[in-house]
Design a protein around this motif. Sequence first.
Motif, PDB file in Angstrom:
ATOM      1  N   LYS A  44       0.819  -1.212   0.000  1.00  0.00           N
ATOM      2  CA  LYS A  44       0.000   0.000   0.000  1.00  0.00           C
ATOM      3  C   LYS A  44       0.856   1.266   0.000  1.00  0.00           C
ATOM      4  O   LYS A  44       0.554   2.222  -0.728  1.00  0.00           O
ATOM      5  N   PRO A  45       1.929   1.325   0.811  1.00  0.00           N
ATOM      6  CA  PRO A  45       2.781   2.524   0.760  1.00  0.00           C
ATOM      7  C   PRO A  45       3.366   2.778  -0.629  1.00  0.00           C
ATOM      8  O   PRO A  45       3.435   3.933  -1.070  1.00  0.00           O
TER       9      PRO A  45
ATOM     10  N   ILE B 287       0.637   4.188  -2.856  1.00  0.00           N
ATOM     11  CA  ILE B 287       0.382   5.594  -2.522  1.00  0.00           C
ATOM     12  C   ILE B 287       1.471   6.489  -3.111  1.00  0.00           C
ATOM     13  O   ILE B 287       1.196   7.601  -3.585  1.00  0.00           O
ATOM     14  N   ARG B 288       2.709   6.012  -3.109  1.00  0.00           N
ATOM     15  CA  ARG B 288       3.812   6.789  -3.687  1.00  0.00           C
ATOM     16  C   ARG B 288       3.555   7.064  -5.175  1.00  0.00           C
ATOM     17  O   ARG B 288       3.819   8.166  -5.667  1.00  0.00           O
TER      18      ARG B 288
ATOM     19  N   ALA C 242       0.569   7.188  -6.630  1.00  0.00           N
ATOM     20  CA  ALA C 242      -0.557   8.128  -6.705  1.00  0.00           C
ATOM     21  C   ALA C 242      -0.102   9.554  -6.418  1.00  0.00           C
ATOM     22  O   ALA C 242      -0.507  10.507  -7.107  1.00  0.00           O
ATOM     23  N   LEU C 243       0.748   9.718  -5.413  1.00  0.00           N
ATOM     24  CA  LEU C 243       1.238  11.056  -5.069  1.00  0.00           C
ATOM     25  C   LEU C 243       2.094  11.637  -6.194  1.00  0.00           C
ATOM     26  O   LEU C 243       2.045  12.844  -6.465  1.00  0.00           O
TER      27      LEU C 243
END
Length: 387
Positions: free
Chosen positions: A165-166, A169-170, A172-173
């Motif tokens: 998940k991290p 998210i990276r 997506a950011l």
Amino acid sequence: MKYTFEKNKLYDYLGKHVVNAFKRHEVYVAGGAITSLFSNRKVNDIDVYFRHEASLIEFVEEAWEGSDWVNILTNKSIMVRMGRDKNVQLIHFKYFPEAKDIFDTFDFTSCMGAFDFKTEEFVLHKHFLKDNAQRMLRFNKDTAFPIVSLLRVHKYTEKGYTISKPEFIRIALKCMDLQIKSVDELKEQLGGMYGINYDKLIQFEEGEEFSLDNVIDKIADLSLHEDYFKKPEEVKFECVEDIIKEISKEPVQITYINERDYRLTRKGTLKFISDIPKKYTEFDGKTYIENKRFYKFVKYNKDGNYSSHYDSNFIYKIGEFAIPKNDYLYFNEQKEINESNYRYQGALIEVIIPYEHFDHKDDAKVHAKKCFVVREVPREEYMSWID
């Protein structure tokens, strides 16, 4: 570590014709093909990267003149069919002095492997083997196209890879950081390298305001588009210069001689062009011809003179001018003697062509109205000129 088994497997897959072309142009193969080699999976995609633009252009010219052909061109890559069945993708959005520089544009460490055809060695990111062994996706925030990375997550999960998940998210950011403000910027991020050309499907009408909300609405109906399931169509180019104009980012060196335009190739020879490129710088054609020597394979005669292979009665004498019986004498530039009709037969003579007697050049053949014979070139010397 040499990874001899993987190297031999790559060479066997590519075949002699492709391997020799890759060696001549000192290219890199990087990405999915290398991952497949080290993961014991079938190789499907051959992505080819270049050290500089001139090398790519020379590769395309060679493919055009030979048995290979260009069939797809996007703003990031060119698809070339080499031999009977090898589709290779030539990447042209950026060039790379070293293999490791390619990895800065890649999205996941699991694809950060390359083979350098100059050194004939593999170059692998420090996490490449570990992440492929564990089937784990580790994101590179400096990748050139993070939106495409999101699409590729799906592709990799189908192959058994996982992403935390991290890490997701990276990605997506990083996409949020793009700040896309125009259709062209959107197309730059979406188009041309991996699968569907989304940039071709998301169209804005003339005068329609661009916004990401509008793009999101268009994407909602994307799968209903009649072209959604179509592969990129093959295209037909009338001449290689049309391709070069599209991919060239650096100014092309051109000159004008006897009402003809020529481009200076990477190997330092003249190449006739029918259209002037968008970006170019000029060099002096007269100086070029006056500083050059030209070459021809001829028969060596017992009397110490030389005769034409085509017409044994036409004689060349060292230290004297030669004038054609009909229209022209034919020669090659130094880097193109291997394209002579009589290559390596007999002796090679070196001549000077006065600028006023240089008529024109077609392909590798120089047409001259007069020349001065300088010398016979020793075989050992001219063989050293051949790549």
